[in-house]
Design an enzyme around this catalytic site. Structure first.
Site: not given
Length: 256
Positions: A109-111
């Site tokens: 999951l992206d930042y």
């Protein structure tokens, strides 16, 4: 080394369970001569090892998995989906310091994306959950600068051409025409909320899909992974072990 050890397990299975690699990748590591057992290079895929055997990959000791463990984490934004970060930023593993065994995130999951993330030391399950051929669906709640037209929704449903190829068709449901109770900064266009389900896992895929059809994603949250969902009961940053039923369901979906 214990090739004749009837009570042992196949080396590639042990490597997968330890989270070193998927079963298939572990087999390739063995064939390539990168694995040693008790100091001896092993290249035979039929090799079995016992609990007393010392295993190394590329000279690094492999810590045998003490059973398989599975957790569901509600990842906050501004947290890295990684076991470590050279820049010293907070990682999902940092959030799980109370867990006594080493577990690894399944995919990313992206930042700046929040939501549900599975962590486990089951290497074979991880590989299959991440591989698009097994069709494990992930559902995201997406806030975008609207209004989003019918043609745009149909583009998502048919697949969007990105720089790394056309995406598989997505399932798209319009949840709300705008977000009147949000703390998000509104521009001149209203926010719309959509739910998008995909089974691929390309880097920043959902954001890139919307950008490709001319829309900006303002907020992104994963609300379902396979059959796993929390319906807002798992607080941001909190985690819990999966139930036996949930584990069996995940494994059965990918043929384990």
């Amino acid at each position: 080394m214990a090739q004749d050890n009837e009570g042992g397990e196949r080396l590639q299975k042990v490597l997968a369970q330890a989270g070193v690699a998927s079963r298939r990748h572990a087999e390739q590591l063995i064939v390539d001569g990168r694995v040693t057992v008790n100091g001896n290079t092993v290249t035979a895929l039929g090799t079995k090892v016992g609990i007393q055997d010392r295993i190394e990959v590329d000279g690094q000791s492999v810590q045998r998995a003490e059973g398989l463990h599975y957790y569901l984490l509600n990842k906050p934004v501004s947290v890295i989906t990684s076991a470590s970060d050279p820049q010293g930023r907070l990682t999902v593993v940092d959030l799980m310091r109370d867990v006594q065994v080493r577990v690894y995130p399944v995919g990313r999951l992206d930042y700046d994306t929040s939501g549900l993330l599975v962590l486990t030391n089951d290497g074979e399950l991880t590989h299959r959950l991440m591989h698009p051929s097994y069709g494990v669906e992930k559902t995201y709640r997406v806030w975008v600068q609207g209004p989003v037209g019918i043609n745009a929704l149909e583009s998502l449903r048919q697949g969007v051409l990105l720089e790394d190829g056309k995406t598989a068709p997505a399932k798209v449901v319009r949840v709300s025409g705008n977000s009147n109770g949000s703390n998000l900064k509104l521009k001149k266009d209203p926010l719309e909320i959509l739910e998008v389900t995909i089974h691929e896992g390309r880097n920043r895929q959902v954001r890139r899909m919307f950008a490709a059809i001319g829309y900006t994603v303002v907020k992104l949250e994963r609300i379902r992974f396979g059959s796993l969902t929390e319906e807002n009961t798992l607080l941001s940053g909190a985690y819990r072990p999966l139930s036996i039923r949930e584990i069996k369901d995940l494994r059965s979906k990918v043929g384990l």
